[in-house]
Design a protein around this motif. Structure first.
Motif, mmCIF file in Angstrom:
data_model
loop_
_atom_site.group_PDB
_atom_site.id
_atom_site.type_symbol
_atom_site.label_atom_id
_atom_site.label_comp_id
_atom_site.label_asym_id
_atom_site.label_seq_id
_atom_site.Cartn_x
_atom_site.Cartn_y
_atom_site.Cartn_z
ATOM 1 N N GLY A 182 0.923 -1.066 -0.052
ATOM 2 C CA GLY A 182 -0.063 -0.036 -0.045
ATOM 3 C C GLY A 182 0.798 1.284 0.032
ATOM 4 O O GLY A 182 0.511 2.305 0.438
ATOM 5 N N ASP A 183 2.068 1.139 -0.346
ATOM 6 C CA ASP A 183 2.723 2.640 -0.652
ATOM 7 C C ASP A 183 3.710 2.405 -1.883
ATOM 8 O O ASP A 183 4.697 1.457 -2.008
ATOM 9 N N ALA A 184 3.889 3.654 -2.630
ATOM 10 C CA ALA A 184 4.604 3.628 -3.587
ATOM 11 C C ALA A 184 5.270 5.279 -3.271
ATOM 12 O O ALA A 184 4.318 6.077 -3.268
ATOM 13 N N THR A 185 6.385 5.636 -3.683
ATOM 14 C CA THR A 185 6.941 6.863 -3.201
ATOM 15 C C THR A 185 7.901 7.295 -4.248
ATOM 16 O O THR A 185 8.594 6.604 -5.024
ATOM 17 N N TRP A 186 7.698 8.652 -4.588
ATOM 18 C CA TRP A 186 8.556 9.514 -5.664
ATOM 19 C C TRP A 186 8.810 10.564 -4.843
ATOM 20 O O TRP A 186 8.409 10.967 -3.932
ATOM 21 N N THR A 187 10.213 11.227 -5.458
ATOM 22 C CA THR A 187 10.497 12.467 -5.051
ATOM 23 C C THR A 187 10.258 13.368 -6.204
ATOM 24 O O THR A 187 10.827 13.376 -7.310
ATOM 25 N N LEU A 188 9.615 14.509 -5.927
ATOM 26 C CA LEU A 188 9.246 15.658 -6.965
ATOM 27 C C LEU A 188 10.015 16.756 -6.736
ATOM 28 O O LEU A 188 10.137 17.097 -5.466
ATOM 29 N N THR A 189 10.590 17.222 -7.911
ATOM 30 C CA THR A 189 11.408 18.515 -7.605
ATOM 31 C C THR A 189 10.945 19.666 -8.722
ATOM 32 O O THR A 189 11.378 19.476 -9.732
ATOM 33 N N THR A 243 0.820 32.421 -12.716
ATOM 34 C CA THR A 243 0.736 33.044 -13.897
ATOM 35 C C THR A 243 -0.060 32.123 -15.077
ATOM 36 O O THR A 243 -0.417 32.678 -16.204
ATOM 37 N N GLY A 244 -0.056 30.829 -14.774
ATOM 38 C CA GLY A 244 -0.400 29.703 -15.687
ATOM 39 C C GLY A 244 0.737 29.341 -16.434
ATOM 40 O O GLY A 244 0.474 28.249 -17.412
ATOM 41 N N ALA A 245 1.863 29.782 -16.222
ATOM 42 C CA ALA A 245 3.008 29.232 -16.904
ATOM 43 C C ALA A 245 3.304 27.649 -16.454
ATOM 44 O O ALA A 245 3.438 27.561 -15.356
ATOM 45 N N THR A 246 3.889 27.023 -17.294
ATOM 46 C CA THR A 246 4.235 25.704 -17.011
ATOM 47 C C THR A 246 5.594 25.421 -16.213
ATOM 48 O O THR A 246 6.586 26.169 -16.114
ATOM 49 N N VAL A 247 5.365 24.700 -15.344
ATOM 50 C CA VAL A 247 6.449 24.479 -14.206
ATOM 51 C C VAL A 247 7.105 22.940 -14.361
ATOM 52 O O VAL A 247 6.381 22.014 -14.423
ATOM 53 N N ALA A 248 8.414 23.172 -14.856
ATOM 54 C CA ALA A 248 8.889 21.658 -14.953
ATOM 55 C C ALA A 248 9.148 20.915 -13.955
ATOM 56 O O ALA A 248 9.813 21.458 -12.591
ATOM 57 N N VAL A 249 8.911 19.551 -13.679
ATOM 58 C CA VAL A 249 9.031 18.778 -12.372
ATOM 59 C C VAL A 249 9.911 17.651 -12.792
ATOM 60 O O VAL A 249 9.276 16.854 -13.537
ATOM 61 N N SER A 250 10.883 17.556 -12.041
ATOM 62 C CA SER A 250 11.723 16.145 -12.377
ATOM 63 C C SER A 250 11.165 15.191 -11.169
ATOM 64 O O SER A 250 10.996 15.409 -10.114
ATOM 65 N N THR A 251 11.356 14.074 -11.560
ATOM 66 C CA THR A 251 11.129 12.957 -10.800
ATOM 67 C C THR A 251 12.040 11.866 -10.390
ATOM 68 O O THR A 251 13.032 11.814 -11.315
ATOM 69 N N SER A 252 12.275 11.145 -9.206
ATOM 70 C CA SER A 252 13.179 10.552 -8.931
ATOM 71 C C SER A 252 12.556 9.532 -8.063
ATOM 72 O O SER A 252 11.466 9.668 -7.482
ATOM 73 N N VAL A 253 13.288 8.345 -7.881
ATOM 74 C CA VAL A 253 12.679 7.268 -7.144
ATOM 75 C C VAL A 253 13.810 6.655 -5.969
ATOM 76 O O VAL A 253 14.970 6.931 -6.312
ATOM 77 N N THR A 254 13.426 6.302 -4.792
ATOM 78 C CA THR A 254 14.352 5.591 -4.077
ATOM 79 C C THR A 254 13.982 4.187 -3.595
ATOM 80 O O THR A 254 12.889 4.146 -3.506
ATOM 81 N N GLY A 255 14.972 3.484 -3.615
ATOM 82 C CA GLY A 255 14.697 2.079 -3.062
ATOM 83 C C GLY A 255 16.247 1.371 -2.857
ATOM 84 O O GLY A 255 17.197 1.818 -3.109
ATOM 85 N N THR A 256 15.826 0.025 -2.192
ATOM 86 C CA THR A 256 17.283 -0.778 -1.990
ATOM 87 C C THR A 256 17.344 -1.461 -3.405
ATOM 88 O O THR A 256 16.666 -2.216 -3.889
#
Length: 223
Positions: free
Chosen positions: A109-116, A177-190
């Motif tokens: 019941g858990d999936a995690t991402w890092t959003l930047t 202002t309605g301008a697009t914001v870039a969002v990078s994604t990353s994952v953490t795990g063993t």
């Protein structure tokens, strides 16, 4: 000149029959010189080989020979680099990594991402898709500037809990202002295992496959 070429072929054939090297001309400089000398000996005295043509043959062969040696050195360098990368990747097993990527593993019941996001976003739509690309959940939220953790509990838009497995995330964000914001994604795990069969080592984190070059952070398991 045709007679000279025929004599060269004949000499080469005789040399091979006598047990001389059968290595290709481009890989055997001594054999090349033997053939060239034979050509000079059998050329028409009334129409000898032009000096420029002779020089061009020498230059062309020297270029081919140098290229072959360069290729051999490059192959050796690549082999050593791959061995080094494989050794480095193997040391990641059991370690916790953070890597660029959109895929994370849903487990218990858990999936995690890092959003930047590049800057604060007043509106962000997060879309979760399964391994087949089917959208299973969407959520509207806001994002502060800088890295932040996003967890999904596995509950889909239908209200049902999704099965454990690999899921990918997509973030569409905009500022005030309605301008697009870039969002990078990353994952953490063993890291569970490493696949060394390809041109680049691939780390297995749960069911996710992450290339070694995508790793941004490495820490001891559980850190």
């Amino acid at each position: 000149m045709a007679s000279g070429i025929s004599n060269i072929a004949s000499t080469a054939s005789s040399s091979a029959a006598a047990g001389a090297s059968t290595q290709a001309i481009a890989g055997n400089f001594q054999q090349f010189l033997t053939l060239l000398t034979t050509q000079l000996q059998n050329q028409n005295p009334l129409d000898p080989m032009d000096t420029n043509q002779f020089t061009q043959q020498l230059v062309q062969f020297a270029g081919v020979e140098q290229q072959l040696k360069t290729n051999d050195r490059l192959d050796s360098i690549l082999t050593n680099a791959k061995a080094s990368a494989s050794a480095t990747a193997s040391s990641f097993i059991g370690k916790t990594i953070t890597a660029d990527g959109t895929k994370s593993t849903l487990s218990d019941g858990d999936a995690t991402w890092t959003l930047t996001p590049a800057r604060a976003a007043t509106k962000a739509t997060i879309t979760i898709s399964d391994a087949n690309g089917n959208v299973v959940a969407t959520q509207s939220t806001t994002l502060a500037a800088g890295p932040q953790s996003y967890s999904w509990d596995g509950r889909g838009s239908s209200g049902f809990t999704q099965a454990d497995g690999t899921y990918s995330i997509k973030v569409d964000a905009s500022d005030a202002t309605g301008a697009t914001v870039a969002v990078s994604t990353s994952v953490t795990g063993t890291v569970d295992s490493v696949d060394l069969s390809g041109s680049e080592p691939v780390l297995s984190v749960g069911t996710a496959k992450l290339p070694l070059s995508s790793v941004k952070n490495l820490s001891a398991a559980g850190a």
